[in-house]
Motif scaffolding. Structure first.
Motif, PDB file in Angstrom:
ATOM      1  N   ASP A  25       0.867  -1.150   0.019  1.00 23.93           N
ATOM      2  CA  ASP A  25       0.058   0.193   0.130  1.00 23.93           C
ATOM      3  C   ASP A  25       0.794   1.216   0.101  1.00 23.93           C
ATOM      4  N   ALA A  26       0.307   2.353   0.414  1.00 22.29           N
ATOM      5  CA  ALA A  26       1.241   3.642   0.250  1.00 22.29           C
ATOM      6  C   ALA A  26       2.035   3.775   1.293  1.00 22.29           C
ATOM      7  N   ASP A  27       2.283   2.806   2.171  1.00 21.41           N
ATOM      8  CA  ASP A  27       3.163   2.769   3.229  1.00 21.41           C
ATOM      9  C   ASP A  27       4.251   1.997   2.963  1.00 21.41           C
ATOM     10  N   GLY A  28       4.185   1.206   1.806  1.00 28.79           N
ATOM     11  CA  GLY A  28       5.339   0.317   1.172  1.00 28.79           C
ATOM     12  C   GLY A  28       5.050  -0.872   0.501  1.00 28.79           C
ATOM     13  N   ILE A  29       6.014  -1.241  -0.561  1.00 25.90           N
ATOM     14  CA  ILE A  29       5.414  -2.332  -1.252  1.00 25.90           C
ATOM     15  C   ILE A  29       6.477  -3.578  -1.079  1.00 25.90           C
ATOM     16  N   ARG A  30       6.146  -4.865  -1.367  1.00 25.27           N
ATOM     17  CA  ARG A  30       6.859  -5.772  -0.895  1.00 25.27           C
ATOM     18  C   ARG A  30       6.601  -6.830  -2.097  1.00 25.27           C
ATOM     19  N   ARG A  31       7.896  -7.773  -2.287  1.00 25.27           N
ATOM     20  CA  ARG A  31       7.830  -8.765  -3.148  1.00 25.27           C
ATOM     21  C   ARG A  31       8.791  -9.777  -2.690  1.00 25.27           C
ATOM     22  N   THR A  32       8.239 -11.077  -2.895  1.00 22.95           N
ATOM     23  CA  THR A  32       9.114 -12.181  -2.510  1.00 22.95           C
ATOM     24  C   THR A  32       9.545 -13.140  -3.580  1.00 22.95           C
ATOM     25  N   VAL A  33      10.581 -13.505  -3.624  1.00 22.48           N
ATOM     26  CA  VAL A  33      11.359 -14.094  -4.866  1.00 22.48           C
ATOM     27  C   VAL A  33      12.007 -15.468  -4.484  1.00 22.48           C
ATOM     28  N   GLN A  34      11.724 -16.584  -5.078  1.00 19.67           N
ATOM     29  CA  GLN A  34      12.462 -17.789  -4.608  1.00 19.67           C
ATOM     30  C   GLN A  34      13.332 -18.096  -5.838  1.00 19.67           C
ATOM     31  N   LEU A  35      14.299 -18.096  -5.470  1.00 19.71           N
ATOM     32  CA  LEU A  35      15.470 -18.616  -6.580  1.00 19.71           C
ATOM     33  C   LEU A  35      15.777 -20.087  -6.592  1.00 19.71           C
ATOM     34  N   PRO A  36      16.556 -20.639  -7.666  1.00 22.33           N
ATOM     35  CA  PRO A  36      16.899 -22.054  -7.671  1.00 22.33           C
ATOM     36  C   PRO A  36      17.677 -22.403  -6.605  1.00 22.33           C
ATOM     37  N   THR A  37      18.813 -21.549  -6.294  1.00 25.75           N
ATOM     38  CA  THR A  37      20.053 -21.810  -5.527  1.00 25.75           C
ATOM     39  C   THR A  37      20.111 -20.553  -4.463  1.00 25.75           C
ATOM     40  N   PHE A  38      20.786 -20.778  -3.450  1.00 24.19           N
ATOM     41  CA  PHE A  38      21.389 -19.769  -2.644  1.00 24.19           C
ATOM     42  C   PHE A  38      22.317 -18.769  -3.464  1.00 24.19           C
ATOM     43  N   ARG A  39      23.223 -19.588  -4.042  1.00 28.30           N
ATOM     44  CA  ARG A  39      24.213 -18.704  -5.004  1.00 28.30           C
ATOM     45  C   ARG A  39      23.529 -17.779  -5.974  1.00 28.30           C
ATOM     46  N   GLU A  40      22.265 -18.373  -6.620  1.00 28.16           N
ATOM     47  CA  GLU A  40      21.454 -17.375  -7.533  1.00 28.16           C
ATOM     48  C   GLU A  40      20.916 -16.218  -6.794  1.00 28.16           C
ATOM     49  N   ALA A  41      20.589 -16.593  -5.764  1.00 31.23           N
ATOM     50  CA  ALA A  41      19.855 -15.736  -4.590  1.00 31.23           C
ATOM     51  C   ALA A  41      20.775 -14.418  -4.210  1.00 31.23           C
ATOM     52  N   VAL A  42      21.998 -14.716  -4.018  1.00 28.28           N
ATOM     53  CA  VAL A  42      22.981 -13.870  -3.742  1.00 28.28           C
ATOM     54  C   VAL A  42      23.406 -13.108  -4.904  1.00 28.28           C
ATOM     55  N   LEU A  63      17.393 -11.939   2.888  1.00 29.77           N
ATOM     56  CA  LEU A  63      17.865 -13.229   2.300  1.00 29.77           C
ATOM     57  C   LEU A  63      17.669 -14.282   3.281  1.00 29.77           C
ATOM     58  N   ARG A  64      16.736 -15.367   3.057  1.00 29.32           N
ATOM     59  CA  ARG A  64      16.479 -16.514   3.724  1.00 29.32           C
ATOM     60  C   ARG A  64      16.759 -17.831   2.887  1.00 29.32           C
ATOM     61  N   TRP A  65      17.991 -18.256   2.729  1.00 27.32           N
ATOM     62  CA  TRP A  65      18.548 -19.510   2.301  1.00 27.32           C
ATOM     63  C   TRP A  65      18.271 -19.195   0.568  1.00 27.32           C
ATOM     64  N   ARG A  66      17.202 -19.560  -0.143  1.00 26.39           N
ATOM     65  CA  ARG A  66      17.396 -19.014  -1.481  1.00 26.39           C
ATOM     66  C   ARG A  66      15.972 -18.113  -1.678  1.00 26.39           C
ATOM     67  N   ARG A  89       9.780  -1.839 -10.964  1.00 25.70           N
ATOM     68  CA  ARG A  89       9.908  -2.156 -12.382  1.00 25.70           C
ATOM     69  C   ARG A  89      11.128  -2.855 -12.777  1.00 25.70           C
ATOM     70  N   ARG A  90      12.274  -2.152 -12.391  1.00 24.31           N
ATOM     71  CA  ARG A  90      13.785  -2.648 -12.560  1.00 24.31           C
ATOM     72  C   ARG A  90      13.943  -4.068 -12.014  1.00 24.31           C
ATOM     73  N   ILE A  91      13.436  -4.269 -10.800  1.00 26.17           N
ATOM     74  CA  ILE A  91      13.754  -5.507 -10.393  1.00 26.17           C
ATOM     75  C   ILE A  91      13.124  -6.701 -10.876  1.00 26.17           C
ATOM     76  N   ASP A  92      11.545  -6.119 -11.521  1.00 21.24           N
ATOM     77  CA  ASP A  92      10.929  -7.256 -12.088  1.00 21.24           C
ATOM     78  C   ASP A  92      11.747  -7.624 -13.629  1.00 21.24           C
ATOM     79  N   ALA A  93      12.532  -6.515 -14.007  1.00 22.32           N
ATOM     80  CA  ALA A  93      12.985  -6.891 -15.286  1.00 22.32           C
ATOM     81  C   ALA A  93      14.521  -7.918 -15.155  1.00 22.32           C
ATOM     82  N   LEU A  94      14.896  -7.755 -13.950  1.00 25.23           N
ATOM     83  CA  LEU A  94      15.965  -8.598 -13.612  1.00 25.23           C
ATOM     84  C   LEU A  94      15.529  -9.732 -13.063  1.00 25.23           C
ATOM     85  N   LEU A  95      14.272 -10.068 -12.472  1.00 22.16           N
ATOM     86  CA  LEU A  95      13.597 -11.191 -11.936  1.00 22.16           C
ATOM     87  C   LEU A  95      12.403 -11.544 -12.416  1.00 22.16           C
TER      88      LEU A  95
END
Length: 97
Positions: A25-42, A63-66, A89-95
Motif C-alpha cells: 500500500d502507500a506505506d510500502g510495497i513488497r515482493r518475495t522471490v524464490q531462486l533455484p539456489t542460494f548462490r543465484e539468490a546472492v 535473504l533466507r537461504w534461496r 519495475r527494474r527489479i521485475d526486469a531482472l527477476l
C-alpha cells in the motif's frame, strides 16, 4: 535534486495493478522471490544492488537461504514514491516471474 513526493493510496493501488508480483500500500510495497539456489539468490542481490546504486535508491533485502524478501519505501517521504515504483519495475526486469 528534490526527491519525489509520497504517492496517494489510490496511485499506489493503480501502480500495483501493473506490478502483479508486488503487494502493499502507500506505506510500502513488497515482493518475495524464490531462486533455484542460494548462490543465484546472492547473485540477484548483487544485480539489484547495481540498479539501486545507479538510482541512489535502496531496497530493504532479507535473504533466507534461496528466498529474497524485498521491501520498497521512500523513508524520506514517509511512504511509496515514484522512485519505489521505478525500482520495482527494474527489479521485475531482472527477476521475471
Amino acid at each position: 535534486m528534490p526527491r519525489p513526493p509520497r504517492l496517494s493510496p489510490d496511485d499506489v493501488a493503480t501502480a500495483l495493478d501493473a506490478l502483479p508480483s508486488w503487494s502493499g500500500d502507500a506505506d510500502g510495497i513488497r515482493r518475495t522471490v524464490q531462486l533455484p539456489t542460494f548462490r543465484e539468490a546472492v547473485d540477484a542481490i548483487v544485480a539489484i544492488a547495481d540498479v539501486a546504486e545507479e538510482m541512489d535508491h535502496h531496497p530493504d533485502v532479507d535473504l533466507r537461504w534461496r528466498t529474497l524478501h524485498l521491501s520498497l519505501v521512500s523513508h524520506s517521504a514517509g511512504g511509496v514514491t515514484e522512485l519505489d515504483l521505478e525500482l520495482a519495475r527494474r527489479i521485475d526486469a531482472l527477476l521475471p516471474d
